[in-house]
Design a protein around this motif. Structure first.
Motif, PDB file in Angstrom:
ATOM      1  N   PRO A 163       1.098  -1.176   0.332  1.00  0.00           N
ATOM      2  CA  PRO A 163      -0.207   0.076   0.287  1.00  0.00           C
ATOM      3  C   PRO A 163       0.928   1.495   0.095  1.00  0.00           C
ATOM      4  O   PRO A 163       1.919   1.696   0.453  1.00  0.00           O
ATOM      5  N   LYS A 164       0.636   2.130  -0.873  1.00  0.00           N
ATOM      6  CA  LYS A 164       1.456   3.732  -1.032  1.00  0.00           C
ATOM      7  C   LYS A 164      -0.026   4.692  -0.460  1.00  0.00           C
ATOM      8  O   LYS A 164      -0.586   5.048  -1.534  1.00  0.00           O
ATOM      9  N   LEU A 165       0.712   5.765  -0.204  1.00  0.00           N
ATOM     10  CA  LEU A 165       0.056   6.967   0.520  1.00  0.00           C
ATOM     11  C   LEU A 165       0.454   7.922  -0.672  1.00  0.00           C
ATOM     12  O   LEU A 165       1.851   8.664  -0.310  1.00  0.00           O
ATOM     13  N   GLY A 166       0.134   8.194  -1.547  1.00  0.00           N
ATOM     14  CA  GLY A 166       0.624   9.338  -2.174  1.00  0.00           C
ATOM     15  C   GLY A 166      -1.008  10.440  -2.830  1.00  0.00           C
ATOM     16  O   GLY A 166      -1.175  10.667  -2.116  1.00  0.00           O
ATOM     17  N   TRP A 167      -0.224  10.940  -3.374  1.00  0.00           N
ATOM     18  CA  TRP A 167      -1.505  12.025  -4.111  1.00  0.00           C
ATOM     19  C   TRP A 167      -1.137  12.334  -5.417  1.00  0.00           C
ATOM     20  O   TRP A 167      -0.605  11.943  -6.185  1.00  0.00           O
ATOM     21  N   CYS A 168      -2.150  12.834  -5.909  1.00  0.00           N
ATOM     22  CA  CYS A 168      -2.799  12.965  -7.400  1.00  0.00           C
ATOM     23  C   CYS A 168      -3.076  14.223  -7.368  1.00  0.00           C
ATOM     24  O   CYS A 168      -3.985  15.086  -6.640  1.00  0.00           O
ATOM     25  N   TRP A 169      -3.250  14.845  -8.637  1.00  0.00           N
ATOM     26  CA  TRP A 169      -3.787  16.716  -9.048  1.00  0.00           C
ATOM     27  C   TRP A 169      -5.750  16.125  -9.112  1.00  0.00           C
ATOM     28  O   TRP A 169      -6.267  15.228  -9.979  1.00  0.00           O
ATOM     29  N   GLU A 170      -6.176  17.090  -8.554  1.00  0.00           N
ATOM     30  CA  GLU A 170      -7.567  17.373  -8.484  1.00  0.00           C
ATOM     31  C   GLU A 170      -8.587  17.439 -10.260  1.00  0.00           C
ATOM     32  O   GLU A 170      -9.578  16.859  -9.998  1.00  0.00           O
ATOM     33  N   GLY A 171      -7.209  17.823 -11.244  1.00  0.00           N
ATOM     34  CA  GLY A 171      -7.745  17.335 -12.634  1.00  0.00           C
ATOM     35  C   GLY A 171      -7.839  17.193 -13.415  1.00  0.00           C
ATOM     36  O   GLY A 171      -7.923  16.438 -14.339  1.00  0.00           O
ATOM     37  N   ASN A 172      -6.275  15.713 -13.074  1.00  0.00           N
ATOM     38  CA  ASN A 172      -6.259  14.273 -14.121  1.00  0.00           C
ATOM     39  C   ASN A 172      -6.899  13.363 -13.655  1.00  0.00           C
ATOM     40  O   ASN A 172      -7.017  12.437 -11.736  1.00  0.00           O
ATOM     41  N   PRO A 173      -7.523  12.132 -13.814  1.00  0.00           N
ATOM     42  CA  PRO A 173      -8.551  11.453 -14.307  1.00  0.00           C
ATOM     43  C   PRO A 173      -7.552  10.210 -13.857  1.00  0.00           C
ATOM     44  O   PRO A 173      -6.561  10.608 -14.376  1.00  0.00           O
ATOM     45  N   HIS A 174      -7.497   9.174 -13.934  1.00  0.00           N
ATOM     46  CA  HIS A 174      -7.245   8.219 -13.477  1.00  0.00           C
ATOM     47  C   HIS A 174      -7.803   6.361 -13.600  1.00  0.00           C
ATOM     48  O   HIS A 174      -8.777   6.070 -13.049  1.00  0.00           O
ATOM     49  N   SER A 175      -7.104   5.585 -14.437  1.00  0.00           N
ATOM     50  CA  SER A 175      -8.678   4.722 -15.094  1.00  0.00           C
ATOM     51  C   SER A 175      -8.723   4.119 -13.233  1.00  0.00           C
ATOM     52  O   SER A 175      -9.516   3.161 -13.434  1.00  0.00           O
ATOM     53  N   TRP A 176      -7.313   3.349 -12.358  1.00  0.00           N
ATOM     54  CA  TRP A 176      -7.281   2.367 -11.344  1.00  0.00           C
ATOM     55  C   TRP A 176      -7.781   3.439 -10.404  1.00  0.00           C
ATOM     56  O   TRP A 176      -7.474   2.906  -9.030  1.00  0.00           O
ATOM     57  N   LEU A 177      -7.811   4.715 -10.509  1.00  0.00           N
ATOM     58  CA  LEU A 177      -8.401   5.760  -9.006  1.00  0.00           C
ATOM     59  C   LEU A 177      -9.812   6.348  -8.856  1.00  0.00           C
ATOM     60  O   LEU A 177      -9.882   6.989  -9.173  1.00  0.00           O
ATOM     61  N   GLY A 178     -10.549   5.517  -7.782  1.00  0.00           N
ATOM     62  CA  GLY A 178     -11.288   5.612  -7.831  1.00  0.00           C
ATOM     63  C   GLY A 178     -11.914   7.096  -7.234  1.00  0.00           C
ATOM     64  O   GLY A 178     -10.902   7.528  -5.972  1.00  0.00           O
ATOM     65  N   MET A 179     -12.990   7.607  -6.167  1.00  0.00           N
ATOM     66  CA  MET A 179     -13.513   8.675  -5.068  1.00  0.00           C
ATOM     67  C   MET A 179     -13.494   7.965  -4.192  1.00  0.00           C
ATOM     68  O   MET A 179     -15.035   7.177  -4.013  1.00  0.00           O
ATOM     69  N   ALA A 180     -12.900   7.263  -2.871  1.00  0.00           N
ATOM     70  CA  ALA A 180     -13.324   6.424  -1.410  1.00  0.00           C
ATOM     71  C   ALA A 180     -15.072   7.899  -0.392  1.00  0.00           C
ATOM     72  O   ALA A 180     -14.351   8.531  -0.607  1.00  0.00           O
ATOM     73  N   SER A 181     -16.173   6.751  -0.106  1.00  0.00           N
ATOM     74  CA  SER A 181     -16.723   7.885   0.066  1.00  0.00           C
ATOM     75  C   SER A 181     -17.767   7.060   1.428  1.00  0.00           C
ATOM     76  O   SER A 181     -17.506   5.410   1.645  1.00  0.00           O
ATOM     77  N   ALA A 182     -18.833   7.706   2.062  1.00  0.00           N
ATOM     78  CA  ALA A 182     -19.377   7.208   3.199  1.00  0.00           C
ATOM     79  C   ALA A 182     -20.603   7.765   3.403  1.00  0.00           C
ATOM     80  O   ALA A 182     -20.540   8.750   2.794  1.00  0.00           O
ATOM     81  N   ALA A 183     -21.527   7.033   4.148  1.00  0.00           N
ATOM     82  CA  ALA A 183     -22.608   8.077   4.142  1.00  0.00           C
ATOM     83  C   ALA A 183     -22.426   8.547   4.977  1.00  0.00           C
ATOM     84  O   ALA A 183     -23.294   9.923   5.347  1.00  0.00           O
ATOM     85  N   THR A 184     -22.045   8.428   6.516  1.00  0.00           N
ATOM     86  CA  THR A 184     -21.435   9.180   7.908  1.00  0.00           C
ATOM     87  C   THR A 184     -20.824   9.157   8.706  1.00  0.00           C
ATOM     88  O   THR A 184     -20.016   8.012   8.448  1.00  0.00           O
ATOM     89  N   ARG A 185     -20.082  10.005   9.713  1.00  0.00           N
ATOM     90  CA  ARG A 185     -19.351   9.761  10.416  1.00  0.00           C
ATOM     91  C   ARG A 185     -20.484  10.085  12.240  1.00  0.00           C
ATOM     92  O   ARG A 185     -20.611  11.226  12.174  1.00  0.00           O
ATOM     93  N   VAL A 186     -20.130   8.593  12.753  1.00  0.00           N
ATOM     94  CA  VAL A 186     -20.725   8.735  13.824  1.00  0.00           C
ATOM     95  C   VAL A 186     -19.444   8.661  15.374  1.00  0.00           C
ATOM     96  O   VAL A 186     -18.737   7.875  15.489  1.00  0.00           O
ATOM     97  N   ALA A 187     -19.680   9.919  15.651  1.00  0.00           N
ATOM     98  CA  ALA A 187     -19.299   9.854  17.767  1.00  0.00           C
ATOM     99  C   ALA A 187     -19.916   8.617  18.319  1.00  0.00           C
ATOM    100  O   ALA A 187     -21.108   8.425  18.643  1.00  0.00           O
TER     101      ALA A 187
END
Length: 188
Positions: A163-187
């Motif tokens: 696993p590697k933590l890196g970064w990409c530019w916000e305007g560049n698409p990558h065929s292998w890179l999605g956008m992770a999301s969630a419904a909500t955060r709960v304390a």
């Protein structure tokens, strides 16, 4: 008792219904009904990343060399994605592979329209910690809720079988890179 253990046990006490959902998540689809997230306040990113492993892998996670000295601490949660506590639950997490090939900026707009929240760096680390198989070849993901005020978007991908933590530019698409999301955060 250890402070982190106290926090984790407190969160677990407040989530008995989640433990009994019967849905453990599915690494192959990149979905998890809930994740326990620990912020960098309790577990610094620089110490957490090397603990990551791919499913069945042995090589430790790495931080990309393009994060200059001190850069990680500048990547903080964007507005409305702040953690509700030092340890909390993230509900209905998804690695967002439908956004593979999409421009991150556009993926973030779509998530907002759906009422979903992008993941922070710590949430992405929790995802791979709990579900190592969620990070798979051609199914990696951006962490659009952590930003530093420029065009960089943090991401988790596979490099040299780790696993590697890196970064990409916000305007560049990558065929292998999605956008992770969630419904909500709960304390707790």
């Amino acid at each position: 008792m250890h402070p982190l253990r106290d926090v984790v046990e407190d969160v677990a006490r407040h989530a008995p219904g989640l433990r009994e959902t019967g849905d453990p998540g599915d690494e192959t689809t990149g979905h998890a009904p809930f994740l326990l997230v620990v912020t960098r306040e309790l577990a610094p990113v620089e110490e957490t990343v090397p603990l990551l492993r791919l499913s069945g892998g042995r090589k430790p996670g790495v931080i990309d060399r393009h994060y200059e000295e001190g850069a990680l601490e500048k990547f903080v949660p964007v507005e409305k994605t702040e953690p509700p506590a030092a340890a909390y639950l993230l509900l209905d997490a998804d690695r967002g592979e439908e956004f593979c090939g999409a421009v991150p900026r556009g993926a973030l707009t779509t998530l907002a329209e759906r009422g979903r929240t992008p993941l922070t760096i710590e949430e992405g680390l929790a995802f791979v910690t709990h579900f190592p198989g969620a990070l798979a070849k051609n199914r990696c993901f951006s962490l659009g809720a952590s930003r530093c005020g420029d065009r960089r978007v943090p991401a988790l991908w596979i490099s040299e079988r780790a696993p590697k933590l890196g970064w990409c530019w916000e305007g560049n698409p990558h065929s292998w890179l999605g956008m992770a999301s969630a419904a909500t955060r709960v304390a707790a």
